[in-house]
Design an enzyme around this catalytic site. Structure first.
Site, PDB file in Angstrom:
ATOM      1  N   GLY A 114     -12.640  -3.686   0.995  1.00 55.57           N
ATOM      2  CA  GLY A 114     -14.022  -3.263   1.221  1.00 55.57           C
ATOM      3  C   GLY A 114     -14.538  -2.354   0.125  1.00 55.57           C
ATOM      4  O   GLY A 114     -15.682  -2.473  -0.317  1.00 55.57           O
ATOM      5  N   ARG A 171       0.823  -1.216   0.000  1.00 50.64           N
ATOM      6  CA  ARG A 171       0.000   0.000   0.000  1.00 50.64           C
ATOM      7  C   ARG A 171       0.856   1.264   0.000  1.00 50.64           C
ATOM      8  O   ARG A 171       0.454   2.289  -0.543  1.00 50.64           O
ATOM      9  CB  ARG A 171      -0.947  -0.015   1.203  1.00 50.64           C
ATOM     10  N   GLY A 178      -7.372  -6.587  -0.042  1.00 52.02           N
ATOM     11  CA  GLY A 178      -7.451  -7.415   1.158  1.00 52.02           C
ATOM     12  C   GLY A 178      -6.732  -8.732   1.004  1.00 52.02           C
ATOM     13  O   GLY A 178      -5.610  -8.796   0.510  1.00 52.02           O
TER      14      GLY A 178
END
Length: 397
Positions: free
Chosen positions: A378, A36, A354
């Site tokens: 999500g 990330r 995820g």
């Protein structure tokens, strides 16, 4: 149409607040997957090169509005400093004295990372007035806002949503790339369109399944959620994960899929073990013959072959959720087979964030062999569900 960084004009000397998603996994204070942080580099580099004074907002974990050293962004500041050709400092708070002082000392092309925004309970408050009060304090630190944390754009939170209404705002390069790639599988996918859904719970994916039954041509179900589907078909599932309260809903999905001609595929064989343990002895059984004293922890070899064949038939594939307990080598075969089929295939492939993204990296696949690997689990799931994401809507003209 999403506003871009170019819409903000000349940023030289401007204080630019950036919302990044630095919610990285930690073990003993060390980052175990910096994916990330790397994903944020193009936007941050563009701002640094433009001579902006960059102020990053991010969260880590769920400190629940309390200052908790275990969730400090210090390891992130260190890693970001190693990855980017710019000076990176860390404020000791989010909107307090340390943050204000840090901003006042920033030179052009330097970066200040504010401490975990979730240390402030207002960040995630359901009270609009509380979030707005925090947004006003954040807005005093900057001249413009860039939203680049795709993993949080489905949240109506201060540093994602409210701040965008206080300052000239735009989407970062990562958010633009995410929306562009995911729209290819949600708006008008090239067909056949296959969706691979895994993960532990059906209840987490109810909205997605309902939406996809009118969009997908092929729906492949794996992971713990598969056992509720198998139970709905009348099979016994032993000690496998089962959501009894979802069985009737799943029966409805099975009927709807049949009525609409959607090829809904369930495991034909399962890798089982007596307990949830990485050293548990795996056994392969037929999906309709799971022993009472065993639990399913992965799809079996025949299912792996079947799923790979179905993926190969598709022109567009979206994958969200692992096929088994991929963290345990004995039960990673199903997830590896899906990743391999996507990696080696010709379809436009999107890997939801995820666990799916983590699995791709953990199992050693070259990320470049997938069309897009999302940074937001999500958020990508809610897009597949057809929802409007507040952190995206607020950036649209």
């Amino acid at each position: 149409m999403l506003r871009t960084i170019d819409s903000l004009g000349d940023l030289k000397g401007k204080r630019v607040l950036v919302r990044s998603d630095f919610n990285v996994p930690l073990k003993d204070g060390e980052i175990t997957d910096d994916g990330r942080i790397r994903a944020a580099l193009p936007t941050l580099t563009q701002l640094v090169d433009a001579g902006a004074k960059v102020i990053i907002m991010a969260h880590l974990g769920r400190p629940k509005g309390q200052v908790n050293p275990d969730y400090s962004l210090a390891p992130v500041a260190k890693r970001l400093g190693e990855l980017i050709d710019a000076k990176v400092s860390l404020a000791e708070d989010t909107v307090g004295e340390s943050a204000r002082e840090g901003v006042s000392k920033l030179n052009e092309g330097e970066i200040l990372l504010l401490e975990n925004v979730r240390f402030d309970p207002r960040e995630t408050s359901k009270d609009d007035a509380e979030r707005e009060a925090m947004a006003n304090e954040l807005a005093e630190l900057g001249d413009a806002f860039v939203s680049d944390g795709f993993g949080v754009v489905h949240r109506k939170q201060t540093s994602v949503y409210d701040i965008a209404k206080k300052l000239p705002s735009a989407s970062g390069l990562l958010v633009l790339k995410e929306i562009e790639s995911l729209s290819k599988v949600t708006d008008n996918p090239e067909r056949p369109y296959a969706v691979v859904l895994g993960g532990s719970k059906v209840s987490d994916k109810l909205g997605v399944i309902a939406n996809l039954l009118s969009k997908a041509n092929i729906l492949l179900i794996g992971g713990g959620m598969a056992f509720t589907f198998l139970k709905a078909k009348g099979y016994e599932v032993g000690k496998s994960l089962l959501e009894e309260d979802q069985i009737e809903a799943v029966k409805g999905y099975l009927k709807e899929a049949a009525d609409k001609g959607v090829d809904l595929v369930l495991p034909v064989d399962v890798v089982v073990a007596p307990e949830f343990d990485k050293d548990a002895t795996p056994t392969v059984v037929e999906a309709d013959a799971i022993p009472d004293d065993q639990m399913g922890l992965d799809i079996g070899p025949k299912s792996q072959e079947l799923y790979a064949k179905k993926i190969a038939e598709a022109k567009t594939v979206a994958w969200n959720g692992p096929m088994g307990v991929f963290e345990f080598p004995n039960f990673a075969g199903g997830t590896r087979a899906v990743a391999q089929a996507l990696s080696s295939g010709d379809a436009f492939s999107v890997v939801g964030g995820g666990d799916s993204a983590a699995a791709v990296r953990q199992l050693g696949f070259d990320e470049a062999t997938f069309s897009h690997i999302s940074t937001g689990g999500g958020a990508s799931l809610e897009l597949l569900e057809g929802k409007t994401l507040p952190g995206i809507a607020v950036l649209e003209d």
